[in-house]
Design a protein around this motif. Structure first.
Motif, mmCIF file in Angstrom:
data_model
loop_
_atom_site.group_PDB
_atom_site.id
_atom_site.type_symbol
_atom_site.label_atom_id
_atom_site.label_comp_id
_atom_site.label_asym_id
_atom_site.label_seq_id
_atom_site.Cartn_x
_atom_site.Cartn_y
_atom_site.Cartn_z
ATOM 1 N N THR A 255 0.923 -1.151 -0.141
ATOM 2 C CA THR A 255 0.075 0.146 -0.075
ATOM 3 C C THR A 255 0.910 1.309 0.135
ATOM 4 O O THR A 255 0.434 2.234 -0.637
ATOM 5 C CB THR A 255 -0.792 -0.139 1.153
ATOM 6 N N THR A 256 1.987 1.219 0.505
ATOM 7 C CA THR A 256 2.893 2.354 0.637
ATOM 8 C C THR A 256 4.258 2.053 0.012
ATOM 9 O O THR A 256 4.811 0.943 0.131
ATOM 10 C CB THR A 256 3.004 2.823 2.160
ATOM 11 N N GLU A 257 5.040 3.156 -0.348
ATOM 12 C CA GLU A 257 6.484 3.139 -0.933
ATOM 13 C C GLU A 257 7.353 2.597 0.041
ATOM 14 O O GLU A 257 8.287 1.649 -0.200
ATOM 15 C CB GLU A 257 6.723 4.316 -1.723
ATOM 16 N N SER A 258 7.025 3.072 1.510
ATOM 17 C CA SER A 258 7.749 2.783 2.406
ATOM 18 C C SER A 258 8.041 1.437 2.893
ATOM 19 O O SER A 258 9.071 0.817 3.109
ATOM 20 C CB SER A 258 7.879 3.773 3.802
#
Length: 481
Positions: A255-258
């Motif tokens: 869901t997130t790049e991190s």
């Protein structure tokens, strides 16, 4: 190091090619006229497949077909019999010369649309290596078998975007590693672009690095491992790493790049630990063994391409290829461009080529061979020399040899003919009165055999000239009054 080659548009003279290869024209069953709208019947030259495509044009005065070519250079070197054994660069150069001079194509204008990099090493358990691949570039392998001589041999293939990686056993106790290049962009901007570029030493380092790099990107597993002997942490990592999906970190699944970056770095750290774990657990011939033997073979290949002998042969072949490219319909090549037989090139050929069965000098591995059975191409202490063509023993000065002279043959008799040529050149250069021509002009008119003899002896015309002359200008017979 090379095997398969592919060109979608070979540079040939159409009428000469059709006549030379006797390619069948298709006729109308009704009227008996030539069907120019259909392709010609395909032709097979020692395992190299040549096919035609009909041009979409209405002008019947120009060429009606364009030709494609694909096949194995190793098979050409083996006279179309098989491609199970590796070849050194001189053998492949001769195979390419055979193809070019007999088909009469222009290698400097024939584009490369794909080819195969390969290495073939001795391995007693190729099945274990092939079944031990988890993934390559995060792509799971496709396992098959090939049927050879009533045996089912292992075969694994991984298809990437611009190339394929293949590992298989072409025959028992061997393993072949192949990188089949489907898109030439895979090699980058500085890559071989024509058929003639394949034998250029300047591209060898690039091709060697690509083949070795492919081996380094494989994730392995060792199936017979007893995980009960491992620690809980090692056991968990090994069981997870045996599944190819575990190493596939795809951005769309996060869901997130991190979070994606965190898992990606975690897998990178885990892969190093996993590889070390597999290396420690592997019993017998491991992937490291395969890589080391491949490295030794490729480096030996590269070293041969840097020798004066190879460079001399390459220059002679380039002259031959330019000749047939400019004059495709010529009946025979000029005598001064005639290459000696491949059997005359190597000083280590005795016992490494098949001879008639009644001869005491047999091919390695055949009954009656007096040569050490372990001294073969796969040994790391043996030069990368082997040939599979039938050679006349009489021509190789074998008639006068006794069995006790076997070990003396390679360095004495094999070079006998070449030594005679270089001795003759030395006498001419140092004859009374001198040779009143610059040596660079003399070098141009030397025969192919004489040039090869100089390369064998690591000599040049300057080295052979003992008498030096202060001036090439002759003194006048009578002085001016």
């Amino acid at each position: 190091m090379m095997d398969g080659i592919e060109s979608n548009h070979i540079a040939v003279n159409e009428s000469d090619l059709i006549q030379r290869l006797n390619m069948s024209l298709l006729f109308s069953p009704t009227y008996g006229d030539v069907r120019h709208d259909l392709s010609l019947a395909p032709y097979n030259y020692k395992g190299m497949h040549i096919s035609s495509r009909r041009r979409n044009q209405s002008n019947l005065d120009s060429d009606q077909h364009w030709f494609q070519m694909r096949g194995s250079l190793i098979k050409v070197a083996n006279n179309g019999l098989h491609n199970c054994d590796p070849k050194d660069p001189i053998q492949l150069l001769y195979a390419l010369d055979d193809l070019i001079t007999n088909v009469r194509l222009d290698p400097f204008k024939t584009p490369l649309n794909g080819f195969e990099l390969s290495a073939t090493v001795r391995l007693t358990d190729a099945e274990q290596i092939c079944s031990g691949i988890v993934s390559y570039l995060n792509i799971p392998p496709s396992h098959k078998t090939i049927h050879r001589d009533s045996l089912d041999l292992p075969y694994v293939e991984i298809e990437a975007k611009q190339h394929k990686l293949k590992l298989y056993a072409p025959q028992p106790d061997t393993l072949r590693i192949e990188v089949k290049i489907d898109k030439m962009q895979f090699l980058g901007a500085d890559r071989p672009r024509t058929l003639a570029d394949l034998v250029q030493p300047r591209f060898t380092a690039l091709l060697v690095s690509k083949l070795l790099s492919a081996l380094d990107k494989i994730i392995w597993k060792y199936s017979p491992t007893d995980v009960s002997r491992l620690t809980q942490e090692e056991s968990q990592l090994y069981l997870l790493g045996r599944v190819s999906e575990y190493w596939q970190v795809i951005r769309r699944n996060f869901t997130t790049e991190s979070e994606f970056k965190r898992v990606e770095k975690q897998r990178s750290r885990e892969r190093k630990r996993y590889n070390e774990l597999v290396r420690r657990l592997w019993q017998g011939e491991s992937p490291e063994t395969v890589r080391q033997r491949t490295y030794v073979q490729l480096k030996r290949y590269e070293e041969i391409m840097r020798t004066p002998l190879y460079q001399t042969l390459l220059n002679i072949c380039y002259q031959r290829w330019r000749y047939v490219g400019n004059l495709p319909g010529v009946v025979r090549l000029p005598k001064h461009l005639k290459l000696p037989d491949l059997s005359e090139i190597y000083p280590l050929y005795l016992g490494k080529f098949p001879t008639p069965s009644e001869s005491p000098y047999c091919y390695i591995g055949q009954p009656g061979s007096s040569v050490d059975q372990t001294a073969n191409l796969f040994s790391e202490n043996t030069p990368l020399f082997q040939v599979n063509e039938v050679i006349d023993p009489a021509r190789m000065c074998l008639r006068s040899l006794k069995q006790t002279q076997l070990n003396k043959f390679p360095k004495s008799q094999a070079r006998c003919g070449f030594t005679n040529y270089s001795t003759h050149v030395k006498k001419v250069l140092n004859s009374p009165g001198g040779l009143n021509y610059p040596l660079d002009e003399v070098e141009r008119i030397l025969s192919a055999t004489t040039k090869i003899s100089l390369a064998y002896a690591s000599q040049s015309l300057n080295n052979l000239r003992i008498i030096t002359y202060s001036s090439l200008n002759a003194l006048p017979l009578f002085s001016a009054a």
